[in-house]
Motif scaffolding. Sequence first.
Motif, PDB file in Angstrom:
ATOM      1  N   TYR A  24      20.077  47.059  60.729  1.00 49.47           N
ATOM      2  CA  TYR A  24      20.178  47.750  59.444  1.00 49.47           C
ATOM      3  C   TYR A  24      21.509  48.476  59.303  1.00 49.47           C
ATOM      4  CZ  TYR A  24      18.792  50.938  55.639  1.00 49.47           C
ATOM      5  OH  TYR A  24      18.717  51.640  54.468  1.00 49.47           O
ATOM      6  N   PHE A  25      21.910  49.221  60.339  1.00 44.60           N
ATOM      7  CA  PHE A  25      23.151  49.985  60.275  1.00 44.60           C
ATOM      8  C   PHE A  25      24.354  49.076  60.032  1.00 44.60           C
ATOM      9  CE2 PHE A  25      21.065  53.450  62.921  1.00 44.60           C
ATOM     10  CZ  PHE A  25      21.030  54.354  61.873  1.00 44.60           C
ATOM     11  N   ILE A  26      24.296  47.870  60.570  1.00 39.67           N
ATOM     12  CA  ILE A  26      25.405  46.929  60.427  1.00 39.67           C
ATOM     13  C   ILE A  26      25.364  46.241  59.068  1.00 39.67           C
ATOM     14  CG2 ILE A  26      26.409  44.807  61.370  1.00 39.67           C
ATOM     15  CD1 ILE A  26      25.342  45.720  64.127  1.00 39.67           C
ATOM     16  N   SER A  27      24.179  45.815  58.655  1.00 35.94           N
ATOM     17  CA  SER A  27      24.055  45.042  57.416  1.00 35.94           C
ATOM     18  C   SER A  27      24.348  45.857  56.170  1.00 35.94           C
ATOM     19  CB  SER A  27      22.652  44.439  57.319  1.00 35.94           C
ATOM     20  OG  SER A  27      21.664  45.451  57.225  1.00 35.94           O
ATOM     21  N   ILE A  28      24.146  47.190  56.226  1.00 32.89           N
ATOM     22  CA  ILE A  28      24.346  47.986  55.010  1.00 32.89           C
ATOM     23  C   ILE A  28      25.821  48.187  54.667  1.00 32.89           C
ATOM     24  CG2 ILE A  28      22.138  49.183  55.184  1.00 32.89           C
ATOM     25  CD1 ILE A  28      23.613  51.595  56.316  1.00 32.89           C
ATOM     26  N   ILE A  29      26.717  47.802  55.557  1.00 37.82           N
ATOM     27  CA  ILE A  29      28.148  47.896  55.217  1.00 37.82           C
ATOM     28  C   ILE A  29      28.479  46.966  54.048  1.00 37.82           C
ATOM     29  CG2 ILE A  29      30.496  47.487  56.045  1.00 37.82           C
ATOM     30  CD1 ILE A  29      29.558  48.432  58.817  1.00 37.82           C
TER      31      ILE A  29
END
Length: 325
Positions: free
Chosen positions: A283-288
């Motif tokens: 999630y932390f990566i994809s929300i960029i």
Amino acid sequence: MLLRTLKGRHSILLVFVPVIIILLWLGTFLNPVSLTMGQTQMPLYELLLFLTGGSNLVLNIIASVLLVLIAYGMVRLNEQYIFIRQRTDLPAFVFAFIGTGAISLGGMHPSLAAAFLMFLAIDNVFKIYQGTATLAKSFNAGLLLGLATLFYLFAGVYIIWLWTALAVLGYLRAREVLAGLMGFIAPLFFAFFWYFWTDGLGAVFQAISGLFSVNTDFASISLFQFVYWGILGFLVIMSSIYMLTVYEEKKISSRKYFIVLLSFFLFSAFSFIFFGGSGVEQYFISIIPVTYITSHYFVLQKHSWIGEVFFYILVLSSISIHFLA
């Protein structure tokens, strides 16, 4: 109206970004818990645990600082490369709301540290398209991805994304590919050499094996969290459709940046599907890329009242999830 205000260029409003993150993560600071379940992690995250004494509160403070830095970086990156054809502070606010929107990821996780380094890698990839110091930028992007992998194992997959991005930007040449690969390998080589020298290599391989075998317990995730992710998914679909309708109107550089961001998001989705151990922390990566794609829609779509409604839904759901999940 809220969206009309935030999508403008009012730098003074950026002081509210850390306030939003702190308020939405208040429970994280009051009741800090470990998100890694006692599982041995990659070397750089283990080093971070050692330096902080394993204090969950200190780790969560560092996590909030990383969120703030990425949020501010979102604004700077758009100003530098004009992905959204307007100077706007909105990406910082969108990231602040959705970055704190996963209740099971409230606090520090290796993937958040990796996401920060990968965000810097995206910056270096975009600079490659400017055609100056392409070898250095390719090396830097690979180096940042290598460091991210030493925090979060599944960030290693993104070396393939780097080559994909080089192809999109027209720089899939042997020297740029090799420079990126050398940058990626360098921190991994030194880390494994250190552990080999100190007879700790076996423990590293054991940790890697353990990380591959971890599976997300979806039964423990509340229905409200899935509803919230469904709202985000709907906004991503709407924003992507809008992007496709205006794609031909954009400058060539903006088109290429969009494809690079889209491929970044797809690599995150594929990692989640094919690597069970990667879990929801992707999630932390994809929300960029999600932040840029949705912000683009909110800023430029022609029917302002529709944008206001969807933005209010995003904001209210991002706040209410902390009381419902």
